[in-house]
Motif scaffolding. Structure first.
Motif, mmCIF file in Angstrom:
data_model
loop_
_atom_site.group_PDB
_atom_site.id
_atom_site.type_symbol
_atom_site.label_atom_id
_atom_site.label_comp_id
_atom_site.label_asym_id
_atom_site.label_seq_id
_atom_site.Cartn_x
_atom_site.Cartn_y
_atom_site.Cartn_z
ATOM 1 N N SER A 62 0.840 -1.198 0.000
ATOM 2 C CA SER A 62 0.000 0.000 0.000
ATOM 3 C C SER A 62 0.875 1.247 0.000
ATOM 4 C CB SER A 62 -0.930 0.018 1.221
ATOM 5 O OG SER A 62 -0.169 0.167 2.421
ATOM 6 N N ILE A 63 0.305 2.322 -0.516
ATOM 7 C CA ILE A 63 0.960 3.640 -0.493
ATOM 8 C C ILE A 63 -0.103 4.645 -0.091
ATOM 9 C CG2 ILE A 63 2.242 5.381 -1.785
ATOM 10 C CD1 ILE A 63 2.955 3.247 -3.839
ATOM 11 N N ARG A 64 0.185 5.449 0.920
ATOM 12 C CA ARG A 64 -0.784 6.457 1.325
ATOM 13 C C ARG A 64 -0.078 7.736 1.736
ATOM 14 N NH1 ARG A 64 -1.155 6.526 6.981
ATOM 15 N NH2 ARG A 64 -0.186 4.733 8.032
ATOM 16 N N ALA A 65 -0.671 8.842 1.368
ATOM 17 C CA ALA A 65 -0.169 10.150 1.809
ATOM 18 C C ALA A 65 -0.624 10.382 3.241
ATOM 19 C CB ALA A 65 -0.703 11.242 0.894
ATOM 20 N N VAL A 122 2.096 15.280 8.272
ATOM 21 C CA VAL A 122 3.333 15.174 9.055
ATOM 22 C C VAL A 122 3.069 15.282 10.547
ATOM 23 C CG1 VAL A 122 5.515 16.316 9.584
ATOM 24 C CG2 VAL A 122 4.855 15.979 7.214
ATOM 25 N N THR A 123 2.337 16.309 10.963
ATOM 26 C CA THR A 123 2.193 16.585 12.396
ATOM 27 C C THR A 123 1.345 15.548 13.107
ATOM 28 O OG1 THR A 123 0.378 18.092 11.842
ATOM 29 C CG2 THR A 123 2.574 19.057 12.156
ATOM 30 N N SER A 124 0.232 15.148 12.512
ATOM 31 C CA SER A 124 -0.687 14.222 13.174
ATOM 32 C C SER A 124 -0.494 12.772 12.768
ATOM 33 C CB SER A 124 -2.131 14.631 12.864
ATOM 34 O OG SER A 124 -2.411 14.456 11.477
ATOM 35 N N GLN A 125 0.269 12.540 11.692
ATOM 36 C CA GLN A 125 0.448 11.208 11.119
ATOM 37 C C GLN A 125 -0.867 10.637 10.561
ATOM 38 O OE1 GLN A 125 3.704 9.299 11.143
ATOM 39 N NE2 GLN A 125 4.154 11.495 11.236
ATOM 40 N N ARG A 126 -1.854 11.488 10.415
ATOM 41 C CA ARG A 126 -3.163 11.056 9.929
ATOM 42 C C ARG A 126 -3.106 10.763 8.437
ATOM 43 N NH1 ARG A 126 -7.448 13.854 7.697
ATOM 44 N NH2 ARG A 126 -6.296 15.814 7.983
ATOM 45 N N SER A 127 -3.700 9.647 8.031
ATOM 46 C CA SER A 127 -3.735 9.293 6.611
ATOM 47 C C SER A 127 -4.625 10.269 5.852
ATOM 48 C CB SER A 127 -4.265 7.875 6.426
ATOM 49 O OG SER A 127 -3.386 6.940 7.001
ATOM 50 N N LEU A 128 -4.187 10.664 4.644
ATOM 51 C CA LEU A 128 -4.947 11.595 3.821
ATOM 52 C C LEU A 128 -5.626 10.900 2.650
ATOM 53 C CD1 LEU A 128 -2.371 14.547 3.770
ATOM 54 C CD2 LEU A 128 -4.451 14.349 5.155
ATOM 55 N N GLU A 129 -4.889 10.072 1.933
ATOM 56 C CA GLU A 129 -5.489 9.334 0.816
ATOM 57 C C GLU A 129 -4.573 8.190 0.420
ATOM 58 O OE1 GLU A 129 -5.678 11.309 -2.951
ATOM 59 O OE2 GLU A 129 -3.859 12.482 -2.580
ATOM 60 N N ASN A 130 -5.186 7.147 -0.122
ATOM 61 C CA ASN A 130 -4.430 6.043 -0.689
ATOM 62 C C ASN A 130 -4.147 6.337 -2.152
ATOM 63 O OD1 ASN A 130 -4.384 4.336 1.629
ATOM 64 N ND2 ASN A 130 -6.519 3.811 1.243
ATOM 65 N N VAL A 131 -2.949 6.021 -2.606
ATOM 66 C CA VAL A 131 -2.582 6.224 -4.006
ATOM 67 C C VAL A 131 -2.016 4.920 -4.552
ATOM 68 C CG1 VAL A 131 -2.152 8.700 -3.750
ATOM 69 C CG2 VAL A 131 -0.287 7.085 -3.367
ATOM 70 N N SER A 132 -2.111 4.758 -5.852
ATOM 71 C CA SER A 132 -1.633 3.512 -6.457
ATOM 72 C C SER A 132 -0.185 3.619 -6.915
ATOM 73 C CB SER A 132 -2.519 3.138 -7.645
ATOM 74 O OG SER A 132 -2.508 4.179 -8.617
ATOM 75 N N THR A 133 0.283 4.852 -7.136
ATOM 76 C CA THR A 133 1.647 5.032 -7.638
ATOM 77 C C THR A 133 2.190 6.386 -7.211
ATOM 78 O OG1 THR A 133 3.012 5.063 -9.660
ATOM 79 C CG2 THR A 133 0.820 5.990 -9.821
ATOM 80 N N VAL A 134 3.500 6.481 -7.066
ATOM 81 C CA VAL A 134 4.156 7.759 -6.765
ATOM 82 C C VAL A 134 5.392 7.897 -7.649
ATOM 83 C CG1 VAL A 134 3.388 8.025 -4.382
ATOM 84 C CG2 VAL A 134 5.445 6.699 -4.857
ATOM 85 N N ASP A 135 5.684 9.124 -7.977
ATOM 86 C CA ASP A 135 6.854 9.429 -8.802
ATOM 87 C C ASP A 135 7.834 10.222 -7.947
ATOM 88 O OD1 ASP A 135 8.189 9.407 -11.377
ATOM 89 O OD2 ASP A 135 7.820 11.564 -11.423
ATOM 90 N N ILE A 136 8.967 9.635 -7.625
ATOM 91 C CA ILE A 136 9.961 10.266 -6.748
ATOM 92 C C ILE A 136 11.050 10.918 -7.600
ATOM 93 C CG2 ILE A 136 11.610 9.917 -4.879
ATOM 94 C CD1 ILE A 136 10.095 7.399 -4.109
ATOM 95 N N THR A 137 11.233 12.215 -7.403
ATOM 96 C CA THR A 137 12.277 12.944 -8.118
ATOM 97 C C THR A 137 13.146 13.679 -7.114
ATOM 98 O OG1 THR A 137 10.846 13.281 -10.042
ATOM 99 C CG2 THR A 137 12.778 14.699 -9.860
#
Length: 372
Positions: A214-217, A220-235
């Protein structure tokens, strides 16, 4: 105290206000020339009316609109004004405020610039970009350089976690116990947190063995999950002298340029370059002008110094600054607004409530022609 309500109807009326510009002589010809890929001029605009003009250009342009402000400090106020007249999402492209050797990964400007370049390289480029002449003088990395320093991770993908951690570290990511800033990563057990510079939020990847489950955004402060995503692009791409490209090299071929106060912008550009210790690391002003010249351009100014084949003047007037004589102000408001719908825009609700109290005795208010 009067309780001011910002009605949806008033908001809707402001969002359609820019279309009224088409009622003025020559304006439709100017927009038609721009859409056809030609250059044109509009004069008689300044202040918030520049945002009103931009809203209509964005609405009628078939592809991306690039708005060039005379100074980077004007980008945020311009975007605030623009939000009154359009619901179109706008992207900012600000200028670096630090020298080449002083730029840091968690600088918001770093993320903003990289994020926009990647958006322009995607299948869905932004419809509106607000930038400044100083931003255009600064170099950007090439598409190839961005691609070479990016990697995509997806749910279900198998990864060598040791190799991935080495890749992150070798590209400038800083390992930490808990990510807080862009440019950091944290690995513990089967969990990998990464905060890329061009992201608004970090992501948490949960792995089972070597597979990303799984990947989820998350916040930072609360560590609360915002949304699940299927892919991320790291640059991860550090600013360097290898950056030699123009922002305009990324723009779609059908881009329209709205150049605000060109004479003032060129003056500010020269002053900007004169202040630099290493002006050779920037684009020259002639090269920026040449690059912009590839696109259909609408020059907008309070008083244009020259005209293209298509031009028009908008009858936009300024009002006197308010004084303490409210009786005089009420009289001026009734005179200026006679036979018109009048919109009073303030920075805060409290200001709107105070002005509504002051203007209640006006003829406009009695006739229902005054909106906040």
């Amino acid at each position: 105290m009067v309780q001011t309500q910002l009605s949806p109807e008033v908001t809707r009326q402001l969002l359609t206000l820019s279309q009224c510009l088409n009622d003025y002589d020559g304006f439709t010809d100017v927009i038609g020339a721009l859409v056809a890929g030609q250059h044109a001029t509009v004069e008689g605009v300044w202040g918030s009316s520049c945002a009103l003009l931009a809203a209509e250009v964005i609405r009628q342009s078939p592809e991306t609109t690039l708005v060039v402000c005379p100074d980077t400090a004007e980008i945020d106020p311009f975007c605030d004004d623009l939000s009154l007249f359009t619901t179109q999402v706008t992207e900012r492209f600000s200028a670096w405020e630090t020298g080449l050797g002083e730029r840091i990964l968690h600088d918001e400007i770093y993320g903003e610039r990289l994020r926009l370049l990647k958006m322009l390289g995607s299948d869905l480029p932004p419809r509106a970009i607000i930038t400044s002449i100083q931003s255009l003088l600064q170099t950007v990395p090439s598409r190839q350089l961005i691609n070479e320093n990016s990697r995509t991770l997806a749910v279900g993908q198998r990864v060598d976690i040791s190799e991935l951690l080495k890749w992150l570290a070798s590209h400038g990511f800083h390992g930490t116990s808990a990510v807080e800033l862009p440019g950091e990563f944290s690995s513990r057990g089967g969990i990998l947190d990464v905060f890329a510079p061009d992201w608004h939020h970090p992501v948490r990847m949960e792995l089972f063995d070597d597979e990303i489950e799984s990947i989820r955004a998350f916040e930072v402060t609360s560590q609360r999950s915002l949304e699940n995503v299927s892919t991320v692009d790291i640059t991860m791409l550090l600013p360097s002298e290898r950056d030699q490209d123009h922002l305009v090299d990324y723009l779609p071929s059908g881009t329209s340029v709205l150049f605000l106060e060109p004479s003032l912008s060129l003056q500010r550009a020269r002053e900007f370059l004169e202040r630099q210790d290493q002006p050779q690391t920037f684009h020259s002003l002639p090269s920026v002008q040449k690059a912009l010249g590839r696109f259909a351009t609408l020059s907008a100014a309070s008083l244009a110094e020259g005209h293209w084949d298509r031009s028009c003047r908008l009858p936009i007037e300024s009002v006197e600054k308010f004084s303490g004589d409210y009786t005089k102000v009420r009289g001026e408001l009734d005179h200026v607004g006679r036979d018109n719908q009048v919109y009073v825009v303030t920075q805060t609700v409290a200001e709107a409530e105070r002005l509504q109290e002051i203007f209640t005795p006006t003829e406009l208010a009695a006739a229902g022609q005054l909106h906040y």
